[in-house]
Design an enzyme around this catalytic site. Structure first.
Site, PDB file in Angstrom:
ATOM      1  N   ASN A  68      12.345  -5.901   9.992  1.00 12.18           N
ATOM      2  CA  ASN A  68      11.545  -4.779   9.502  1.00 12.18           C
ATOM      3  C   ASN A  68      11.974  -3.517  10.223  1.00 12.18           C
ATOM      4  O   ASN A  68      12.365  -3.577  11.392  1.00 12.18           O
ATOM      5  CB  ASN A  68      10.055  -5.047   9.752  1.00 12.18           C
ATOM      6  CG  ASN A  68       9.177  -4.095   8.968  1.00 12.18           C
ATOM      7  OD1 ASN A  68       9.350  -3.933   7.755  1.00 12.18           O
ATOM      8  ND2 ASN A  68       8.247  -3.444   9.639  1.00 12.18           N
ATOM      9  N   ARG A  69      11.912  -2.383   9.488  1.00  9.76           N
ATOM     10  CA  ARG A  69      12.266  -1.100  10.114  1.00  9.76           C
ATOM     11  C   ARG A  69      11.495  -0.914  11.413  1.00  9.76           C
ATOM     12  O   ARG A  69      12.058  -0.628  12.452  1.00  9.76           O
ATOM     13  CB  ARG A  69      11.966   0.041   9.130  1.00  9.76           C
ATOM     14  CG  ARG A  69      12.173   1.425   9.715  1.00  9.76           C
ATOM     15  CD  ARG A  69      11.895   2.488   8.688  1.00  9.76           C
ATOM     16  NE  ARG A  69      10.513   2.436   8.191  1.00  9.76           N
ATOM     17  CZ  ARG A  69      10.016   3.240   7.274  1.00  9.76           C
ATOM     18  NH1 ARG A  69      10.779   4.160   6.720  1.00  9.76           N
ATOM     19  NH2 ARG A  69       8.761   3.118   6.885  1.00  9.76           N
ATOM     20  N   THR A  70      10.176  -1.111  11.354  1.00 11.77           N
ATOM     21  CA  THR A  70       9.354  -1.046  12.562  1.00 11.77           C
ATOM     22  C   THR A  70       9.344  -2.450  13.169  1.00 11.77           C
ATOM     23  O   THR A  70       8.641  -3.339  12.693  1.00 11.77           O
ATOM     24  CB  THR A  70       7.916  -0.608  12.212  1.00 11.77           C
ATOM     25  OG1 THR A  70       7.994   0.553  11.380  1.00 11.77           O
ATOM     26  CG2 THR A  70       7.093  -0.304  13.441  1.00 11.77           C
TER      27      THR A  70
ATOM     28  N   ASP B 123      -0.867 -13.887  -5.832  1.00  8.27           N
ATOM     29  CA  ASP B 123       0.418 -13.260  -5.465  1.00  8.27           C
ATOM     30  C   ASP B 123       1.308 -14.203  -4.658  1.00  8.27           C
ATOM     31  O   ASP B 123       2.519 -14.242  -4.846  1.00  8.27           O
ATOM     32  CB  ASP B 123       0.181 -12.024  -4.585  1.00  8.27           C
ATOM     33  CG  ASP B 123      -0.394 -10.847  -5.356  1.00  8.27           C
ATOM     34  OD1 ASP B 123      -0.100 -10.717  -6.556  1.00  8.27           O
ATOM     35  OD2 ASP B 123      -1.127 -10.053  -4.741  1.00  8.27           O
TER      36      ASP B 123
ATOM     37  N   LYS C  45      -6.957  -4.899  -2.527  1.00  4.95           N
ATOM     38  CA  LYS C  45      -6.817  -6.349  -2.276  1.00  4.95           C
ATOM     39  C   LYS C  45      -7.452  -6.785  -0.963  1.00  4.95           C
ATOM     40  O   LYS C  45      -7.975  -7.886  -0.861  1.00  4.95           O
ATOM     41  CB  LYS C  45      -5.336  -6.742  -2.263  1.00  4.95           C
ATOM     42  CG  LYS C  45      -4.647  -6.580  -3.599  1.00  4.95           C
ATOM     43  CD  LYS C  45      -3.214  -7.075  -3.512  1.00  4.95           C
ATOM     44  CE  LYS C  45      -2.416  -6.657  -4.726  1.00  4.95           C
ATOM     45  NZ  LYS C  45      -1.095  -7.286  -4.777  1.00  4.95           N
TER      46      LYS C  45
ATOM     47  N   TYR D  16      11.288  -4.514  -9.116  1.00  7.68           N
ATOM     48  CA  TYR D  16      11.776  -4.884 -10.449  1.00  7.68           C
ATOM     49  C   TYR D  16      12.147  -3.671 -11.286  1.00  7.68           C
ATOM     50  O   TYR D  16      12.639  -3.808 -12.400  1.00  7.68           O
ATOM     51  CB  TYR D  16      10.742  -5.749 -11.189  1.00  7.68           C
ATOM     52  CG  TYR D  16       9.365  -5.136 -11.242  1.00  7.68           C
ATOM     53  CD1 TYR D  16       8.390  -5.504 -10.321  1.00  7.68           C
ATOM     54  CD2 TYR D  16       9.046  -4.187 -12.202  1.00  7.68           C
ATOM     55  CE1 TYR D  16       7.130  -4.930 -10.351  1.00  7.68           C
ATOM     56  CE2 TYR D  16       7.790  -3.614 -12.242  1.00  7.68           C
ATOM     57  CZ  TYR D  16       6.827  -3.995 -11.313  1.00  7.68           C
ATOM     58  OH  TYR D  16       5.581  -3.426 -11.352  1.00  7.68           O
TER      59      TYR D  16
ATOM     60  N   ASN E 132      -6.353 -10.634  -5.160  1.00  9.55           N
ATOM     61  CA  ASN E 132      -5.786  -9.847  -6.267  1.00  9.55           C
ATOM     62  C   ASN E 132      -6.420 -10.230  -7.606  1.00  9.55           C
ATOM     63  O   ASN E 132      -6.202  -9.558  -8.608  1.00  9.55           O
ATOM     64  CB  ASN E 132      -4.264 -10.003  -6.347  1.00  9.55           C
ATOM     65  CG  ASN E 132      -3.844 -11.307  -6.996  1.00  9.55           C
ATOM     66  OD1 ASN E 132      -4.449 -12.350  -6.729  1.00  9.55           O
ATOM     67  ND2 ASN E 132      -2.852 -11.265  -7.854  1.00  9.55           N
TER      68      ASN E 132
ATOM     69  N   GLY F 247      11.903  -8.835  -9.007  1.00 12.22           N
ATOM     70  CA  GLY F 247      10.501  -9.208  -8.871  1.00 12.22           C
ATOM     71  C   GLY F 247       9.694  -9.251 -10.161  1.00 12.22           C
ATOM     72  O   GLY F 247       8.472  -9.451 -10.095  1.00 12.22           O
TER      73      GLY F 247
ATOM     74  N   ALA G 175       7.734  -6.156   6.541  1.00 13.24           N
ATOM     75  CA  ALA G 175       6.563  -6.791   7.157  1.00 13.24           C
ATOM     76  C   ALA G 175       5.309  -5.982   6.839  1.00 13.24           C
ATOM     77  O   ALA G 175       4.380  -5.916   7.631  1.00 13.24           O
ATOM     78  CB  ALA G 175       6.761  -6.929   8.667  1.00 13.24           C
TER      79      ALA G 175
HETATM   80  P1  ATR Z   1       3.598  -3.269   0.468  1.00 14.58           P
HETATM   81  O1  ATR Z   1       2.148  -3.522   0.269  1.00 14.58           O
HETATM   82  O2  ATR Z   1       4.376  -3.032  -0.792  1.00 14.58           O
HETATM   83  O3  ATR Z   1       4.240  -4.308   1.334  1.00 14.58           O
HETATM   84  P2  ATR Z   1       3.621  -1.511   2.778  1.00 14.58           P
HETATM   85  O4  ATR Z   1       2.594  -2.372   3.427  1.00 14.58           O
HETATM   86  O5  ATR Z   1       3.500  -0.034   2.857  1.00 14.58           O
HETATM   87  O6  ATR Z   1       3.699  -1.837   1.220  1.00 14.58           O
HETATM   88  O7  ATR Z   1       5.048  -1.985   3.331  1.00 14.58           O
HETATM   89  C1  ATR Z   1       6.245  -1.338   2.983  1.00 14.58           C
HETATM   90  C2  ATR Z   1       7.405  -2.070   3.641  1.00 14.58           C
HETATM   91  O8  ATR Z   1       8.630  -1.382   3.310  1.00 14.58           O
HETATM   92  C3  ATR Z   1       7.341  -2.084   5.161  1.00 14.58           C
HETATM   93  O9  ATR Z   1       7.995  -3.248   5.618  1.00 14.58           O
HETATM   94  C4  ATR Z   1       8.133  -0.822   5.514  1.00 14.58           C
HETATM   95  O10 ATR Z   1       8.663  -0.819   6.814  1.00 14.58           O
HETATM   96  P3  ATR Z   1       7.777  -0.254   8.054  1.00 14.58           P
HETATM   97  O11 ATR Z   1       6.860  -1.374   8.432  1.00 14.58           O
HETATM   98  O12 ATR Z   1       8.776   0.054   9.112  1.00 14.58           O
HETATM   99  O13 ATR Z   1       7.055   0.957   7.531  1.00 14.58           O
HETATM  100  C5  ATR Z   1       9.249  -0.912   4.504  1.00 14.58           C
HETATM  101  N1  ATR Z   1       9.876   0.384   4.254  1.00 14.58           N
HETATM  102  C6  ATR Z   1       9.358   1.418   3.555  1.00 14.58           C
HETATM  103  N2  ATR Z   1      10.220   2.446   3.522  1.00 14.58           N
HETATM  104  C7  ATR Z   1      11.317   2.059   4.225  1.00 14.58           C
HETATM  105  C8  ATR Z   1      12.562   2.677   4.562  1.00 14.58           C
HETATM  106  N3  ATR Z   1      12.853   3.919   4.163  1.00 14.58           N
HETATM  107  N4  ATR Z   1      13.447   1.958   5.301  1.00 14.58           N
HETATM  108  C9  ATR Z   1      13.160   0.703   5.701  1.00 14.58           C
HETATM  109  N5  ATR Z   1      11.998   0.076   5.420  1.00 14.58           N
HETATM  110  C10 ATR Z   1      11.094   0.734   4.688  1.00 14.58           C
END
Ligand code: ATR
Length: 276
Positions: free
Chosen positions: A151-153, A102, A47, A219, A68, A240, A128
């Site tokens: 977000n986790r990070t 999307d 994408k 989903y 997309n 979803g 994020a």
């Molecule tokens: P997508 O294109 O589906 O958004 P991505 O860009 O890899 O895929 O993003 C995955 C998201 O899920 C991110 O927000 C990720 O958090 P990080 O930015 O901290 O990596 C989140 N995510 C994935 N695994 C996770 C986990 N075990 N706990 C919390 N957040 C998670």
């Protein structure tokens, strides 16, 4: 869902899936054009890669920074660029135009499947990454009043908050756990996909009863642990599948020039994903 849609409209078209290595994306798109395809859908990681490869970009692809849906276009008798699927004969060069269907599908999912109006709402977005960023920007564009990002990070949520504040100054953007009631929560993390996954939001930190609705982009399974917890807390819930359907329906209309037969497409998606 696309093949069911074509059948419902009596179109002699086919939708096929191909696995393409990222470094061969340009070749694959050129090949599809040569083969007389009407369009192409792209998924991760294509994408973003496709963006600079397009001959023309729709506003949606420019605004959300990802493609997309590719539409192949040729000039009609008057010299107007027209989707090849809507031309009797194709003469002259065929160009690619990139769209993003999307982002609108997120809004439609919340509005139609959750029955909550995003405009003016207080929303919490979990995640994020790629999907989270597109959803956050599109929600801001739709005019949510307050947008919380978790977000986790954390640094990624903070960077996204800065981007939203710059582009949509009318929206109040905050990071961290909300201290208010919310109209809805959207999960755009991948948590919930795998058996044993925990919740993307700790209900001890934010009780889900404080939100009217919870939308999970996941989903499969149909009810993630987040959606089950939300349902038990009395929230409206939706997964979803609608987003997948709505982005597909929009692509279908771009290619064919006809309204997508939504029910036929929804039934096919259901049967494929849930086996019923
Ligand atoms: P997508 O294109 O589906 O958004 P991505 O860009 O890899 O895929 O993003 C995955 C998201 O899920 C991110 O927000 C990720 O958090 P990080 O930015 O901290 O990596 C989140 N995510 C994935 N695994 C996770 C986990 N075990 N706990 C919390 N957040 C998670």
């Amino acid at each position: 869902m696309h093949n069911a849609g074509f059948a419902a409209l009596g179109l002699d078209w086919r939708y096929v899936a191909s696995e393409v290595a990222p470094e061969r994306l340009a070749e694959a798109i050129a090949g599809a054009r040569t083969l007389g395809y009407c369009g192409v859908n792209l998924t991760v990681p294509h994408k973003l890669l496709a963006l600079p490869m397009m001959d023309a970009l729709d506003e949606s692809a420019k605004a959300w920074g990802a493609v997309n849906t590719v539409l192949f276009e040729a000039e009609d008798a008057e010299g107007v660029w027209t989707p090849v699927g809507q031309l009797r004969e194709v003469h002259g060069p065929v160009r690619t135009r990139g769209f993003n269907t999307d982002a609108d599908a997120v809004i439609r999912g919340i509005r139609e499947d959750l029955a909550i109006e995003p405009r003016g709402a207080r929303a919490l977005l979990l995640g994020a990454g790629g999907a989270g960023r597109t959803a956050a920007l599109r929600l801001a564009d739709e005019g949510v009043s307050v947008l919380w990002l978790v977000n986790r990070t954390e640094s990624k949520a903070e960077a996204l908050a800065v981007e939203i504040s710059d582009r949509f100054p009318a929206v109040e953007v905050r990071t961290g756990i909300p201290d208010t009631d919310l109209e809805f929560i959207v999960n755009a993390t991948s948590l919930g996909l795998r058996p044993g996954d925990g919740l993307p939001l700790d209900p001890e930190a934010y009780p889900l009863q404080r939100a009217d609705g919870v939308y999970d982009m996941v989903y499969r399974p149909a009810e993630t642990p987040l959606l089950r917890t939300a349902r038990e807390a009395g929230c409206r819930t939706a997964n979803g599948l609608g987003m997948l359907l709505y982005q597909g329906a929009a692509a279908f209309s771009l290619w064919t020039g006809r309204p997508a037969p939504l029910e036929a497409m929804r039934n096919a998606l259901h049967a494929e994903i849930y086996g019923r």
